[in-house]
Write a protein that holds these residues in place. Structure first.
Motif, PDB file in Angstrom:
ATOM      1  N   LYS A  65      48.071  42.301  39.312  1.00 56.67           N
ATOM      2  CA  LYS A  65      48.067  43.617  39.282  1.00 56.67           C
ATOM      3  C   LYS A  65      48.261  44.138  37.785  1.00 56.67           C
ATOM      4  CE  LYS A  65      49.836  45.502  43.595  1.00 56.67           C
ATOM      5  NZ  LYS A  65      51.106  46.221  43.521  1.00 56.67           N
ATOM      6  N   GLY A  66      49.185  43.569  37.052  1.00 53.96           N
ATOM      7  CA  GLY A  66      49.434  43.976  35.791  1.00 53.96           C
ATOM      8  C   GLY A  66      47.973  43.829  34.790  1.00 53.96           C
ATOM      9  N   MET A  67      47.750  42.739  34.903  1.00 59.13           N
ATOM     10  CA  MET A  67      46.492  42.252  34.317  1.00 59.13           C
ATOM     11  C   MET A  67      45.295  43.362  34.473  1.00 59.13           C
ATOM     12  SD  MET A  67      44.885  38.664  33.121  1.00 59.13           S
ATOM     13  CE  MET A  67      43.395  38.535  32.674  1.00 59.13           C
ATOM     14  N   GLN A  68      45.017  43.298  35.917  1.00 61.88           N
ATOM     15  CA  GLN A  68      44.140  44.113  36.393  1.00 61.88           C
ATOM     16  C   GLN A  68      44.129  45.683  35.992  1.00 61.88           C
ATOM     17  OE1 GLN A  68      44.638  43.464  40.753  1.00 61.88           O
ATOM     18  NE2 GLN A  68      43.236  41.755  40.643  1.00 61.88           N
ATOM     19  N   TYR A  69      45.220  46.351  35.855  1.00 60.11           N
ATOM     20  CA  TYR A  69      45.489  47.524  35.370  1.00 60.11           C
ATOM     21  C   TYR A  69      44.926  47.627  33.924  1.00 60.11           C
ATOM     22  CZ  TYR A  69      48.879  48.682  39.022  1.00 60.11           C
ATOM     23  OH  TYR A  69      49.545  48.735  40.131  1.00 60.11           O
ATOM     24  N   VAL A  70      45.056  46.748  33.209  1.00 61.30           N
ATOM     25  CA  VAL A  70      44.739  46.750  31.947  1.00 61.30           C
ATOM     26  C   VAL A  70      43.052  46.372  31.849  1.00 61.30           C
ATOM     27  CG1 VAL A  70      44.646  45.571  29.658  1.00 61.30           C
ATOM     28  CG2 VAL A  70      46.699  45.815  31.028  1.00 61.30           C
ATOM     29  N   LEU A  71      42.580  45.539  32.536  1.00 62.23           N
ATOM     30  CA  LEU A  71      41.077  45.257  32.355  1.00 62.23           C
ATOM     31  C   LEU A  71      40.343  46.463  32.927  1.00 62.23           C
ATOM     32  CD1 LEU A  71      41.080  41.511  33.446  1.00 62.23           C
ATOM     33  CD2 LEU A  71      40.682  42.439  31.145  1.00 62.23           C
ATOM     34  N   ASN A  72      40.990  47.035  33.936  1.00 60.57           N
ATOM     35  CA  ASN A  72      40.443  48.209  34.472  1.00 60.57           C
ATOM     36  C   ASN A  72      40.363  49.423  33.776  1.00 60.57           C
ATOM     37  OD1 ASN A  72      38.929  48.213  37.022  1.00 60.57           O
ATOM     38  ND2 ASN A  72      41.001  47.975  38.112  1.00 60.57           N
ATOM     39  N   GLY A  73      41.454  49.631  33.105  1.00 65.52           N
ATOM     40  CA  GLY A  73      41.643  50.784  32.236  1.00 65.52           C
ATOM     41  C   GLY A  73      41.380  51.082  30.860  1.00 65.52           C
ATOM     42  N   CYS A  74      41.420  49.972  30.140  1.00 67.54           N
ATOM     43  CA  CYS A  74      41.421  49.851  28.573  1.00 67.54           C
ATOM     44  C   CYS A  74      39.768  49.711  28.313  1.00 67.54           C
ATOM     45  CB  CYS A  74      42.272  48.895  27.783  1.00 67.54           C
ATOM     46  SG  CYS A  74      43.930  49.432  28.311  1.00 67.54           S
ATOM     47  N   ASN A 114      44.122  33.679  38.914  1.00 66.94           N
ATOM     48  CA  ASN A 114      42.630  34.102  39.041  1.00 66.94           C
ATOM     49  C   ASN A 114      42.280  35.345  39.672  1.00 66.94           C
ATOM     50  OD1 ASN A 114      42.358  31.170  38.151  1.00 66.94           O
ATOM     51  ND2 ASN A 114      42.666  30.523  40.338  1.00 66.94           N
ATOM     52  N   GLY A 115      43.012  36.023  40.493  1.00 63.89           N
ATOM     53  CA  GLY A 115      42.892  37.333  41.054  1.00 63.89           C
ATOM     54  C   GLY A 115      42.425  38.204  39.850  1.00 63.89           C
ATOM     55  N   ALA A 116      43.248  38.108  38.840  1.00 65.15           N
ATOM     56  CA  ALA A 116      43.110  39.123  37.848  1.00 65.15           C
ATOM     57  C   ALA A 116      42.099  38.488  36.987  1.00 65.15           C
ATOM     58  CB  ALA A 116      44.369  39.028  36.890  1.00 65.15           C
ATOM     59  N   LEU A 117      41.965  37.444  36.444  1.00 70.49           N
ATOM     60  CA  LEU A 117      40.980  36.621  35.664  1.00 70.49           C
ATOM     61  C   LEU A 117      39.562  36.933  35.995  1.00 70.49           C
ATOM     62  CD1 LEU A 117      40.336  34.684  33.176  1.00 70.49           C
ATOM     63  CD2 LEU A 117      40.184  32.943  35.022  1.00 70.49           C
ATOM     64  N   LEU A 118      39.184  37.018  37.522  1.00 72.64           N
ATOM     65  CA  LEU A 118      37.944  36.912  37.992  1.00 72.64           C
ATOM     66  C   LEU A 118      37.660  38.367  38.493  1.00 72.64           C
ATOM     67  CD1 LEU A 118      37.914  33.707  39.857  1.00 72.64           C
ATOM     68  CD2 LEU A 118      36.962  34.142  37.862  1.00 72.64           C
ATOM     69  N   MET A 119      38.742  39.351  38.366  1.00 69.80           N
ATOM     70  CA  MET A 119      38.400  40.713  38.826  1.00 69.80           C
ATOM     71  C   MET A 119      37.206  41.446  38.337  1.00 69.80           C
ATOM     72  SD  MET A 119      40.670  44.045  38.422  1.00 69.80           S
ATOM     73  CE  MET A 119      39.783  44.394  36.700  1.00 69.80           C
ATOM     74  N   GLY A 144      39.679  28.597  38.819  1.00 66.26           N
ATOM     75  CA  GLY A 144      39.317  29.786  38.605  1.00 66.26           C
ATOM     76  C   GLY A 144      38.477  29.956  37.240  1.00 66.26           C
ATOM     77  N   CYS A 145      38.974  29.058  36.180  1.00 66.29           N
ATOM     78  CA  CYS A 145      38.110  29.058  35.096  1.00 66.29           C
ATOM     79  C   CYS A 145      36.572  28.351  35.182  1.00 66.29           C
ATOM     80  CB  CYS A 145      38.901  27.981  33.893  1.00 66.29           C
ATOM     81  SG  CYS A 145      40.521  28.814  33.477  1.00 66.29           S
ATOM     82  N   LYS A 146      36.728  27.611  36.077  1.00 66.68           N
ATOM     83  CA  LYS A 146      35.356  27.007  36.416  1.00 66.68           C
ATOM     84  C   LYS A 146      34.317  28.205  36.874  1.00 66.68           C
ATOM     85  CE  LYS A 146      35.925  22.108  37.140  1.00 66.68           C
ATOM     86  NZ  LYS A 146      36.066  21.183  38.242  1.00 66.68           N
TER      87      LYS A 146
END
Lengths: 215, 588
Positions: free
Chosen positions: B482-491, B506-511, B533-535
């Motif tokens: 969730k932490g990384m997701q907040y950032v990717l979503n918001g900024c 992966n959940g954050a990476l691929l969101m 996830g990277c693949k």
């Protein structure tokens, strides 16, 4: 070594194992913090790996900041008496460029603590070529104290005498004059002018040994 | 930028009425637009603007040397004269990027030479620069004027000798914090006797000796010299002679003066310094006898920039005495041995301060001599502060909240607590609220680095409030994806995200995989992302290079998708997979 070891010794042993394991693995192994956590039984969550992988002297909180300055010399002298726990440095922490780290390193500044003085000074060992030069600079710096200089006559003023000692890379406290000057500069981590009474635990030097150490 | 937008909207209106608007007029107008960003904006207005802008742009900035090929740059910008290139990712500064990773400048210089680009200026950061590159550079561009190398490596003083000898028009040679193999100083002699055009010379990072007579003569024949930064090998009396020759210096980097000079030399130095009324920037002091510092007091009142971050020998009283003379300082780089008390002196003296960096004087031992108190003092005394880098022993939420209130104009805020997971020193709580206050108050914040005990909550705040954020550095923080997701979503303006030792997977990476094409790069090391996830990401996004670094040579690594990836660096690119990647870098 230090008496208060208990956990410290344990930490040292584990850290020692960590170090060995580190040399087994390749350079800058990513995820080593995880490996070390596993070794510690993984008691703390993934992201807290830092605490296990680092010298526990780091960042010991001083809740009372106002006393910080006053206590600093005391604390430093106290911590100086302990051997540093073997450090399993986390790669890339603190985030300071190598260039900066190396530039500071080659300055070879070491702290000088004087028993009875409320402040610390720093000297750059690279500035001097011999023990004599260093000791006379220290005398200038701490002019109200005298430093027992094994290379010359003993000096005494006000009946107070200080014995110059230093902590080397291995954490041992040695008398100045033990080793050739250049070797001393290499291995010296900090200086302490000890009261003579406390210096009894350290083996005294013989004058003949000292003559080989100047220059 | 505001006037640019009004110009663009005016033009749209005008175009409806006008049938013809000469290219030369547009070009002339575009000349006034200098920043890369603004010119990028111009080029997107319409096809003809794209064409005119591209054919007239002289100065190009490439933030990632692997994002585009040199040929493509040359093709688009035929008038290219000045280029800035960045190579390795930022975390390479801290040994997180394996040594042979890449970032070679040679292919660029070779392409420019082959295509007869009229190169005049080259600025490189975190690149590998070989002597061959410098040699080729020096021989290929008759009008070459300026070389700036920042945090580069791979060259020796032989390469510098080629530059000195062959670049007859050279005005600027600026070496900042490079690792240079020093073959002992004949390079300076390679400047011809007829070379009189030097404006800026910075060799502070060179470790070896130089010929002092050669240096003195070079300075004597350089009437336009305005910036001079010496290395350790230049002693007191040479400095004094140089200053007598160059009273018009604006930027001075002092070498070393280890031993106390005799009083005659000291007096001469004082006289020479007093003549340097134009000096605005002072640095150096790698080895210093503190008694000599007062010699510089006469220029302190004029200083706008002071860098004492390589001067551990200047302590306590001498330091604050010096600073008390510097009332006009706008930029200060200092070591933490200044202490909280010393920072209070800065706060009461330097009312115009805009940028402050406080570095740890004992990076190995991990003990910093400043705390949250120094930061609060600075924030309350220096309302113009907009950039800070602060290495400290501890921090509190209360302090950060106060700082946020005092300084709402922060553009760059980088805090480094030496113990990176340390909580609020007083309450033992996470520092989420403190950083939350910073992003909430500082609406113009573009760059942020966080340390301390931090949960997902701080990232929620960042996503919510940090609307202008472009670069974010995270270490040992967060609880979940969730932490990384907040950032990717918001900024929305995020360009560079670098993360180490945090539990994002992966959940954050691929969101939101499309997001990465709007960013320059993403770095993740010692996190929870897996090879699988990277693949998946690489498959979905062909215009990203997804690089995995593995130094272990584990062959079964390739087949185990569940394996966690130690280091991942992804970046958008038009150049496809790079061909110079070493064995341990695998582009998916």
């Amino acid at each position: 070594m230090s008496p208060e070891i208990g956990t410290h010794q344990l930490e040292s042993d584990t850290a020692g194992d960590m170090n060995f394991k580190e040399t087994e693995l390749t350079l800058a192994l990513p995820g080593e913090s995880r490996t070390l956590k596993e070794m510690n039984g993984g008691t703390i969550g993934t992201k807290r790996g830092f605490l296990e992988t680092v010298d526990l002297n780091l960042g010991s909180p001083r809740a009372d900041c106002s006393d910080k300055d006053r206590n600093e010399s005391e604390n430093d002298v106290l911590t100086a008496a302990k051997p540093p726990a073997a450090k399993a440095q986390v790669v890339g922490w603190p985030p300071v460029r190598d260039y900066r780290k190396n530039a500071m390193k080659s300055c070879k500044y070491v702290k000088v603590a004087v028993d009875g003085a409320p402040y610390l000074r720093k000297v750059n060992l690279e500035m001097y070529n011999s023990y004599e030069q260093l000791l006379s600079a220290l005398e200038d710096m701490f002019s109200c104290f005298t430093i027992r200089n094994y290379l010359n006559e003993r000096k005494m003023v006000n009946g107070v005498e200080n014995v110059p000692t230093y902590e080397d890379k291995d954490g041992d406290w040695m008398m100045l004059g033990d080793v050739p000057w250049k070797m001393f500069v290499e291995s010296c981590k900090r200086l302490r002018l000890m009261k003579s009474s406390e210096a009894n635990g350290l083996a005294p030097r013989t004058p003949s040994k000292c003559s080989s150490t100047s220059g | 930028m505001v006037s640019l937008c009004s110009f663009i909207s005016y033009y749209w209106e005008e175009e409806k009425r006008m049938n013809y608007f000469p290219d030369e007029v547009l070009e002339h107008v575009f000349d006034f637009v200098t920043s890369s960003r603004d010119r990028n904006a111009l080029s997107q207005v319409c096809k003809s603007w794209y064409r005119i802008e591209s054919s007239s742009r002289q100065k190009v900035f490439i933030g990632n040397c692997y994002a585009i090929s040199p040929e493509r740059v040359i093709e688009r910008f035929p008038a290219l004269k000045s280029i800035a290139l960045k190579g390795k990712p930022h975390f390479a500064d801290f040994n997180l990027v394996p040594h042979e990773w890449g970032g070679f400048v040679y292919p660029w210089i070779e392409a420019f030479a082959r295509n007869r680009v009229g190169l005049e200026e080259l600025r490189l950061k975190r690149m590998v620069v070989s002597d061959d590159s410098l040699e080729l550079l020096s021989r290929s561009f008759a009008n070459f004027k300026s070389l700036v190398l920042v945090s580069c490596e791979g060259f020796t003083t032989d390469g510098l000798a080629a530059i000195a000898a062959n670049c007859r028009c050279l005005r600027e040679l600026d070496l900042q914090e490079n690792e240079v193999e020093d073959h002992r100083g004949h390079w300076l002699s390679c400047f011809h006797d007829s070379h009189t055009s030097l404006v800026s010379l910075n060799f502070a990072c060179l470790k070896g000796d130089i010929n002092l007579g050669v240096l003195e003569r070079l300075v004597a024949r350089s009437p336009n010299l305005r910036s001079l930064r010496l290395n350790r090998a230049v002693p007191f009396d040479t400095l004094q002679k140089i200053l007598m020759q160059s009273p018009n210096l604006v930027d001075l980097g002092v070498g070393s003066y280890v031993h106390d000079p005799d009083s005659e030399t000291y007096d001469k130095l004082v006289t020479a310094i007093e003549k340097c009324k134009s000096v605005r920037s002072l640095s150096g002091f790698l080895d210093v006898a503190p008694h000599c510092l007062p010699a510089f007091h006469s220029i302190c009142p004029n200083l706008t920039s002071l860098n004492l971050s390589y001067a551990p020998g200047i302590q306590g009283g001498e330091l604050t005495k010096l600073i008390r003379h510097c009332r006009k300082l706008q930029r200060l780089w200092i070591l933490d041995c200044i202490g909280d008390k010393g920072l209070e002196v800065v706060a009461s003296t330097c009312k115009d301060l805009q940028e402050l960096r406080v570095f740890p004087s004992d990076p190995y031992i991990g003990h910093a001599a400043v705390t949250e108190e120094g930061l609060v003092a600075i924030s309350s005394g220096c309302p113009k502060l907009h950039s800070i880098l602060y290495f400290c022993q501890q921090m509190t939420n209360a302090a950060l909240i106060t700082v946020a209130k005092n300084c709402p104009n922060f553009i760059r805020f980088r805090l480094c607590i030496l113990d990176p997971t340390k909580p609020d020193a007083v309450t033992q709580q996470p520092l989420d609220e403190g950083f939350g206050a910073i992003v909430h108050s500082c609406r113009g914040l573009r760059r942020l680095s966080l340390t301390g005990l931090l949960t997902d909550q701080v990232f929620l705040y960042i996503g919510m409030y940090a609307e202008q954020l472009e670069m974010l550095s995270i270490a040992f923080a967060g609880d979940s994806d969730k932490g990384m997701q907040y950032v990717l979503n918001g900024c929305k303006r995020l360009r560079k995200l670098e993360i180490r030792d945090s539990p994002f997977g992966n959940g954050a990476l691929l969101m939101d995989v499309g997001k990465y094409e709007a960013m320059r790069s993403l770095w993740m090391s010692s996190c929870e992302v897996t090879l699988g996830g990277c693949k998946t990401l690489a498959k979905k996004m062909p215009r990203l290079n997804v690089e995995i670094m593995n130094e272990n040579e584990q062959t079964d690594f390739i087949f185990d998708d569940a394996q966690k990836v130690d280091k991942m660096y992804l970046y958008r690119t038009l150049a496809g997979q790079r061909k110079d990647a070493p064995d341990f870098v695998w582009t998916l």
